[in-house]
Design a protein around this motif. Structure first.
Motif: not given
Length: 188
Positions: A76, A78, A80-82, A97-100, A104, A151, A164
């Motif tokens: 994970y 942080l 790149e949010k990936r 990709t993710v939405w944190p 974190s 989302s 996340v």
């Protein structure tokens, strides 16, 4: 004139079977030697202007970050949010990709400590595929996806969430990959 001997019925069946096998073999060899279709790229014609055109090509999948460990793991990033799902042979099985949330985890190595098939998130959204792997400032940090695939809404000012979130298909893939005890490496 001599009378021909009558063959038993099994001999006829055997002869027909051998003949059929020979015919199929010959047809297979002929088909293998024939022409084979090849893929061609379609070029737009001047009459194709009514069709939508792509706006941009998709970027190549991101490379697993250096320093993210070795072996089977979830990585994970942080910054790149990936997330990457990396198998034991170091091959990337999936990246997305993710939405944190607003909280974190610190960079480091964690393990999936527990899983929950479905619940309601701290933002009131029905979520599934929850995989807890860290905690910070009393807030649990976990991967999840919204049941409806949406989302997450923007966090209200001051709200602390450790979810996340990801797209539904990515959540399903992560759920199948990340069992309890799976390593999660968090990088900057």
């Amino acid at each position: 004139m001599p009378v021909p001997a009558r063959l038993p019925s099994w001999a006829w069946v055997t002869g027909l079977t051998v003949g059929a096998i020979a015919a199929v073999t010959v047809l297979g060899v002929q088909a293998d030697r024939g022409s084979h279709p090849t893929a061609t790229s379609a070029k737009p014609s001047s009459t194709a202007s009514a069709q939508p055109t792509p706006t941009a090509s998709a970027p190549a999948p991101a490379r697993v970050p250096d320093g993210s460990g070795t072996g089977r793991r979830v990585v994970y990033s942080l910054g790149e949010k990936r997330v990457w799902l990396v198998d034991a042979s170091e091959a990337t099985r999936r990246t997305f990709t993710v939405w944190p949330g607003s909280v974190s985890p610190d960079p480091g190595s964690y393990t999936v400590s527990s899983r929950n098939a479905a619940t309601t998130g701290s933002d009131g959204v029905q979520i599934e595929h929850i995989m807890y792997f860290a905690a910070k400032s009393g807030i649990s940090v976990a991967f999840s996806n919204a049941v409806d695939g949406a989302s997450p809404p923007p966090a209200a000012s001051g709200t602390k969430t450790g979810g996340v979130r990801m797209r539904k298909a990515d959540g399903t893939a992560l759920w199948a990959f990340g069992t309890v005890g799976t390593t999660v490496t968090v990088v900057r």
